[in-house]
Design a protein around this motif. Sequence first.
Motif, PDB file in Angstrom:
ATOM      1  N   LYS B 109       0.834  -1.205   0.000  1.00 33.37           N
ATOM      2  CA  LYS B 109       0.000   0.000   0.000  1.00 33.37           C
ATOM      3  C   LYS B 109       0.867   1.252   0.000  1.00 33.37           C
ATOM      4  O   LYS B 109       1.870   1.316   0.705  1.00 33.37           O
ATOM      5  N   PHE B 110       0.445   2.249  -0.768  1.00 35.38           N
ATOM      6  CA  PHE B 110       1.023   3.587  -0.637  1.00 35.38           C
ATOM      7  C   PHE B 110       0.481   4.149   0.672  1.00 35.38           C
ATOM      8  O   PHE B 110      -0.724   4.143   0.893  1.00 35.38           O
ATOM      9  N   ILE B 111       1.374   4.594   1.540  1.00 40.78           N
ATOM     10  CA  ILE B 111       0.935   5.077   2.850  1.00 40.78           C
ATOM     11  C   ILE B 111       1.185   6.575   2.966  1.00 40.78           C
ATOM     12  O   ILE B 111       2.305   7.043   2.753  1.00 40.78           O
ATOM     13  N   ASN B 112       0.138   7.309   3.277  1.00 39.87           N
ATOM     14  CA  ASN B 112       0.235   8.744   3.498  1.00 39.87           C
ATOM     15  C   ASN B 112      -0.415   9.022   4.840  1.00 39.87           C
ATOM     16  O   ASN B 112      -1.636   9.047   4.942  1.00 39.87           O
ATOM     17  N   ALA B 113       0.392   9.178   5.895  1.00 41.03           N
ATOM     18  CA  ALA B 113      -0.170   9.318   7.235  1.00 41.03           C
ATOM     19  C   ALA B 113       0.868   9.901   8.181  1.00 41.03           C
ATOM     20  O   ALA B 113       2.074   9.736   7.968  1.00 41.03           O
ATOM     21  N   PHE B 114       0.369  10.568   9.228  1.00 41.95           N
ATOM     22  CA  PHE B 114       1.288  10.949  10.295  1.00 41.95           C
ATOM     23  C   PHE B 114       1.804   9.685  10.967  1.00 41.95           C
ATOM     24  O   PHE B 114       1.068   8.708  11.121  1.00 41.95           O
ATOM     25  N   GLN B 115       3.068   9.719  11.324  1.00 42.74           N
ATOM     26  CA  GLN B 115       3.712   8.539  11.887  1.00 42.74           C
ATOM     27  C   GLN B 115       4.536   8.985  13.091  1.00 42.74           C
ATOM     28  O   GLN B 115       5.236   9.998  13.010  1.00 42.74           O
ATOM     29  N   THR B 116       4.457   8.243  14.171  1.00 47.44           N
ATOM     30  CA  THR B 116       5.309   8.553  15.320  1.00 47.44           C
ATOM     31  C   THR B 116       6.683   7.928  15.110  1.00 47.44           C
ATOM     32  O   THR B 116       6.792   6.750  14.771  1.00 47.44           O
ATOM     33  N   LEU B 117       7.701   8.748  15.283  1.00 43.89           N
ATOM     34  CA  LEU B 117       9.086   8.302  15.145  1.00 43.89           C
ATOM     35  C   LEU B 117       9.761   8.401  16.508  1.00 43.89           C
ATOM     36  O   LEU B 117       9.358   9.204  17.352  1.00 43.89           O
ATOM     37  N   ARG B 118      10.814   7.614  16.663  1.00 44.37           N
ATOM     38  CA  ARG B 118      11.624   7.702  17.885  1.00 44.37           C
ATOM     39  C   ARG B 118      13.053   8.022  17.472  1.00 44.37           C
ATOM     40  O   ARG B 118      13.615   7.359  16.588  1.00 44.37           O
ATOM     41  N   VAL B 119      13.609   9.052  18.080  1.00 49.79           N
ATOM     42  CA  VAL B 119      14.999   9.410  17.798  1.00 49.79           C
ATOM     43  C   VAL B 119      15.906   8.389  18.486  1.00 49.79           C
ATOM     44  O   VAL B 119      15.832   8.207  19.695  1.00 49.79           O
ATOM     45  N   GLU B 120      16.735   7.703  17.700  1.00 47.26           N
ATOM     46  CA  GLU B 120      17.624   6.663  18.247  1.00 47.26           C
ATOM     47  C   GLU B 120      19.045   7.177  18.463  1.00 47.26           C
ATOM     48  O   GLU B 120      19.769   6.674  19.306  1.00 47.26           O
ATOM     49  N   SER B 121      19.445   8.126  17.629  1.00 46.77           N
ATOM     50  CA  SER B 121      20.795   8.678  17.777  1.00 46.77           C
ATOM     51  C   SER B 121      20.744  10.175  17.506  1.00 46.77           C
ATOM     52  O   SER B 121      20.101  10.619  16.559  1.00 46.77           O
ATOM     53  N   THR B 122      21.436  10.942  18.357  1.00 42.29           N
ATOM     54  CA  THR B 122      21.523  12.380  18.112  1.00 42.29           C
ATOM     55  C   THR B 122      22.897  12.732  17.548  1.00 42.29           C
ATOM     56  O   THR B 122      23.205  13.899  17.356  1.00 42.29           O
TER      57      THR B 122
END
Lengths: 84, 223
Positions: B109-122
Motif C-alpha cells: 500500500k502507498f501510505i500517506n499518514a502521520f507517523q510517530t518516530l523515535r529518535v535513536e541517535s543524536t
Amino acid sequence: MKFHAVVDIQLHPGIADPQGSTIERALPTLGFDGMSNVRSGKSVHLDIEAADAAAAEAQLQEVCEKFLTNPVIEGAEITLVEAS
Amino acid sequence: MATVGVIRFPGTNCEFDTVEAIRALGGGAEILWHGDSSLGNVDAVVVPGGFAHGDYLRPGAIARFSPIMGAVVDAAADGMPIVGICNGFQVLTEAGLLPGALQKNAGLKFINAFQTLRVESTNSVFTSAAEVGQELSIPINHFEGNYTCSPETLAELQANDQIVVTYVGNPNGSVADIAGVCNVGRNVVGLMPHPERASHALLGSEDGNVMLQSLLQSVGANV
C-alpha cells in the motif's frame, strides 16, 4: 555480431518480496491450489552489438551491476540469443 | 548566511516545501538543478522527496547518474552535511552514500499518514538538536519505504549507532523498524518521513523543525 538479451532480475533469496507474497496469498482465493514459493521480479529485453557472445555477456554484467539491478537486494540472470 | 541547496530533478515535488521550511526557521535555501555539475556555494544539501526521473527502473536508479550527483558524492566525502528525504533517501542509497535499500512496502500500500518516530541517535547532522528517545510526529508518504539490508549490514548499523530514527509501530515492514540511517561519517542522513511537512502548526505538527534546525546548526546557523 548482434544479440538479443533477456535480463531476468530477481530479489536475492531471503529478501522479503511483498509482491510475491501477495500473489501467493491470492492464488488459492482464485481456485489455484498447490502453488508456493512465489517470487516476483522484472525482466529487461534488449538488443546488443558486440564482438562475440562473451563480450556481450561481459558488457551486460557490468550494466546489471551499475544500473539494471540494485546489488544490495537484487541479482540478474542473463540469457543471450544470437539475432538472426 | 548558511545556505542549504535543495536539489530538483525532473519529477521532484517537495523542493519548494523544503526551501520554505528552512527559510521559515531563518536559514538560507536555494534550489539546485540536477543537470548542473556543481553545488555552487551551498553549505549543505537536501535531496528532497518526489519521483525523480519518474522512479523508473527503481526509485533513485536513474537520479544517481544525474550530473549533480558527482558533486554530491564528492561533497559527502569532504564532510558536507547531505540529507535525503523520502525519494532523496532512495537516491542516496542508490548512489552508495548510505547502506541498505528501500523496497515496496509490506502490504503493497502507498501510505500517506502521520507517523510517530523515535529518535535513536543524536549523533548526526539531522538529529543533533533532538534528544535520544524523543518521539516526533512526522508524516510518511511513500510506496517504497520498506528499509532492507543484509543481517551483516544491520549488525554494522547497530554497532556503529547509524540507526538515526525508528518507527513506533512499523508501517511498512522496514527491517528493525528503521525510518532513517546515517553513514559512518554521520554527515549523510536519509529518512523516509518528511520533516518539512511537519514544520508549522497549520500542517498538524512542528516536530520536523528539530531536524531542520539540526541541519542548519551543523553548518553554523544560529537557529
